[in-house]
Design a protein around this motif. Structure first.
Motif, PDB file in Angstrom:
ATOM      1  N   CYS A   9       0.843  -1.087  -0.266  1.00  7.86           N
ATOM      2  CA  CYS A   9      -0.202  -0.247  -0.076  1.00  7.86           C
ATOM      3  C   CYS A   9       1.033   1.204   0.051  1.00  7.86           C
ATOM      4  O   CYS A   9       1.623   1.684   0.969  1.00  7.86           O
ATOM      5  CB  CYS A   9      -0.902  -0.116   1.248  1.00  7.86           C
TER       6      CYS A   9
ATOM      7  N   GLU B  73       1.411   4.966  -0.467  1.00 11.03           N
ATOM      8  CA  GLU B  73       0.847   6.321  -0.323  1.00 11.03           C
ATOM      9  C   GLU B  73       1.077   7.372  -1.585  1.00 11.03           C
ATOM     10  O   GLU B  73       0.809   8.103  -2.073  1.00 11.03           O
ATOM     11  CB  GLU B  73       1.020   7.036   1.034  1.00 11.03           C
TER      12      GLU B  73
ATOM     13  N   GLU C 125       2.952   6.025  10.258  1.00 10.81           N
ATOM     14  CA  GLU C 125       2.339   7.224  10.139  1.00 10.81           C
ATOM     15  C   GLU C 125       3.291   8.280   9.460  1.00 10.81           C
ATOM     16  O   GLU C 125       2.803   9.113   8.540  1.00 10.81           O
ATOM     17  CB  GLU C 125       2.239   8.148  11.550  1.00 10.81           C
TER      18      GLU C 125
ATOM     19  N   LEU D  65      -4.771   3.182  -2.416  1.00 13.48           N
ATOM     20  CA  LEU D  65      -6.109   3.135  -1.808  1.00 13.48           C
ATOM     21  C   LEU D  65      -6.659   4.467  -1.891  1.00 13.48           C
ATOM     22  O   LEU D  65      -7.673   4.801  -1.038  1.00 13.48           O
ATOM     23  CB  LEU D  65      -5.678   2.744  -0.201  1.00 13.48           C
ATOM     24  N   GLY D  66      -6.385   5.060  -2.879  1.00 10.52           N
ATOM     25  CA  GLY D  66      -7.201   5.964  -3.220  1.00 10.52           C
ATOM     26  C   GLY D  66      -6.606   7.495  -3.105  1.00 10.52           C
ATOM     27  O   GLY D  66      -5.297   7.491  -2.827  1.00 10.52           O
TER      28      GLY D  66
ATOM     29  N   ARG E 204      -6.746   9.836  -1.152  1.00 13.51           N
ATOM     30  CA  ARG E 204      -6.472  10.698  -0.083  1.00 13.51           C
ATOM     31  C   ARG E 204      -5.390   9.973   0.841  1.00 13.51           C
ATOM     32  O   ARG E 204      -5.322   8.604   0.692  1.00 13.51           O
ATOM     33  CB  ARG E 204      -7.737  10.920   0.813  1.00 13.51           C
TER      34      ARG E 204
HETATM   35  N1  SAH Z   1       2.958  10.568   5.974  1.00 16.42           N
HETATM   36  C1  SAH Z   1       2.895   9.875   4.979  1.00 16.42           C
HETATM   37  C2  SAH Z   1       1.397   9.017   4.941  1.00 16.42           C
HETATM   38  C3  SAH Z   1       1.689   7.892   5.702  1.00 16.42           C
HETATM   39  S1  SAH Z   1       0.156   6.945   5.749  1.00 16.42           S
HETATM   40  C4  SAH Z   1       2.662  10.982   4.012  1.00 16.42           C
HETATM   41  O1  SAH Z   1       2.191  11.843   4.319  1.00 16.42           O
HETATM   42  O2  SAH Z   1       2.909  10.645   2.729  1.00 16.42           O
HETATM   43  C5  SAH Z   1       0.786   5.208   6.497  1.00 16.42           C
HETATM   44  C6  SAH Z   1       0.483   4.508   5.522  1.00 16.42           C
HETATM   45  O3  SAH Z   1      -0.785   4.150   5.093  1.00 16.42           O
HETATM   46  C7  SAH Z   1       1.250   4.483   4.406  1.00 16.42           C
HETATM   47  O4  SAH Z   1       2.670   4.310   4.333  1.00 16.42           O
HETATM   48  C8  SAH Z   1       0.706   3.358   3.298  1.00 16.42           C
HETATM   49  O5  SAH Z   1       1.019   2.196   3.483  1.00 16.42           O
HETATM   50  C9  SAH Z   1      -0.911   3.666   3.854  1.00 16.42           C
HETATM   51  N2  SAH Z   1      -1.547   4.735   3.019  1.00 16.42           N
HETATM   52  C10 SAH Z   1      -2.274   5.694   3.463  1.00 16.42           C
HETATM   53  N3  SAH Z   1      -2.929   6.341   2.457  1.00 16.42           N
HETATM   54  C11 SAH Z   1      -2.658   5.503   1.450  1.00 16.42           C
HETATM   55  C12 SAH Z   1      -3.208   5.668  -0.143  1.00 16.42           C
HETATM   56  N4  SAH Z   1      -3.987   6.595  -0.458  1.00 16.42           N
HETATM   57  N5  SAH Z   1      -2.755   4.618  -0.915  1.00 16.42           N
HETATM   58  C13 SAH Z   1      -1.907   3.575  -0.492  1.00 16.42           C
HETATM   59  N6  SAH Z   1      -1.598   3.705   0.664  1.00 16.42           N
HETATM   60  C14 SAH Z   1      -1.874   4.390   1.667  1.00 16.42           C
END
Ligand code: SAH
Length: 256
Positions: A172, A174, A200, A222-223, A225
């Motif tokens: 997943c 981000e 996080e 995962l979209g 956001r």
């Molecule tokens: N601090 C990071 C966000 C981490 S969110 C930033 O601002 O970029 C924590 C975890 O949730 C990520 O490492 C990922 O594995 C998952 N995650 C959160 N949002 C996601 C998204 N839209 N698509 C895929 N994975 C996501």
């Protein structure tokens, strides 16, 4: 062992996870916490019945014995199914968020829990006994027949180095990728699967590269956001179950 009440105020049927083998006519020795829960919280009397499961022998009806620490196993209610949910690799979160992640993952059919340390993770430890108790309580509450295996915390690099042959990885990411449901559409439901959720603070560029370079990796989004890590775990498990698991159309088992 959470106390569950229905709207009418009546206690819901009690389910307990036990270690002992379950056979008709057999006896189960409760832990002192379980015996206390039945006697003091649920106000059980000798002869009152509940469900018990041990992850191996299905679910059984059992009755409280005259000795409050003993149950007598009566009859099997459900046979043991084969649980095939994915392993969840996650970076431990702060207390309440971690509890939420464990509880919801168990409810969504996670197969095993693998906490990992990552470069941007803030929490470098996990209380295994407490986490196991949370997973057990969630399994008792949601009707699962097994408590998912909880593995000790290891660095992400170690988990990747010890990767079981043939295991696929839903990564997943981000920073983007194809939407999860589409990416999983042609994936093999019979394969052994894991899901990786970052901390996080997200993945470091090095970790991303390391994961993306591996042949078992399927990077997904995962979209649009950025989700909190515990939300991401819930979304990822629900999407995996919808594409490959027990939420597939026509494949939903009912709860009896
Ligand atoms: N601090 C990071 C966000 C981490 S969110 C930033 O601002 O970029 C924590 C975890 O949730 C990520 O490492 C990922 O594995 C998952 N995650 C959160 N949002 C996601 C998204 N839209 N698509 C895929 N994975 C996501």
């Amino acid at each position: 062992m959470a106390v569950e009440k229905t709207k009418s105020g009546k206690a819901r049927s009690v389910r307990l996870y036990v270690e002992a083998p379950l056979v008709g006519g057999g006896e189960v020795l409760l832990t002192s916490a379980q015996a206390h829960y039945l006697a003091k919280v649920m106000r059980f009397k000798p002869g009152d019945t509940l469900s018990v499961f041990n992850g191996r022998d299905g679910e059984w009806r059992a009755a409280q014995g005259a000795n409050r620490a003993m149950l007598t196993v009566e009859e099997q209610i459900k046979p043991q199914g084969v649980a095939v949910g994915p392993t969840l690799l996650f970076a431990p979160l702060k207390a309440a968020r971690n509890t939420f992640l464990i509880e919801k993952s168990v409810e969504l059919g996670v197969g095993a829990l693998q906490p990992v340390t990552t470069q941007h993770g803030q929490i470098g430890k996990i209380h295994l006994a407490r986490t196991h108790a949370q997973a057990t309580e969630a399994a008792e509450q949601c009707g699962r027949l097994e408590v998912p295996l909880l593995r000790p915390l290891v660095p992400l690099s170690r988990a990747l180095a010890d990767w079981p042959a043939g295991r696929r990885l839903m990564f997943c990411d981000e920073s983007g990728g194809p939407p999860a449901l589409g990416a999983l559409a042609d994936a093999d439901p019979a394969a052994d699967w894991a899901i990786l959720i970052g901390p996080e603070g997200g993945f470091s560029p090095r970790e991303r590269e390391m994961v993306l370079a591996r042949p078992e990796t399927l990077a997904v989004s995962l979209g649009p956001r950025i989700l909190r890590a515990e939300t991401a775990a819930i979304a990822a498990l629900a999407l995996w179950q919808a594409a490959l698991g027990d939420l597939r159309a026509g494949d939903c088992g009912t709860i009896s």
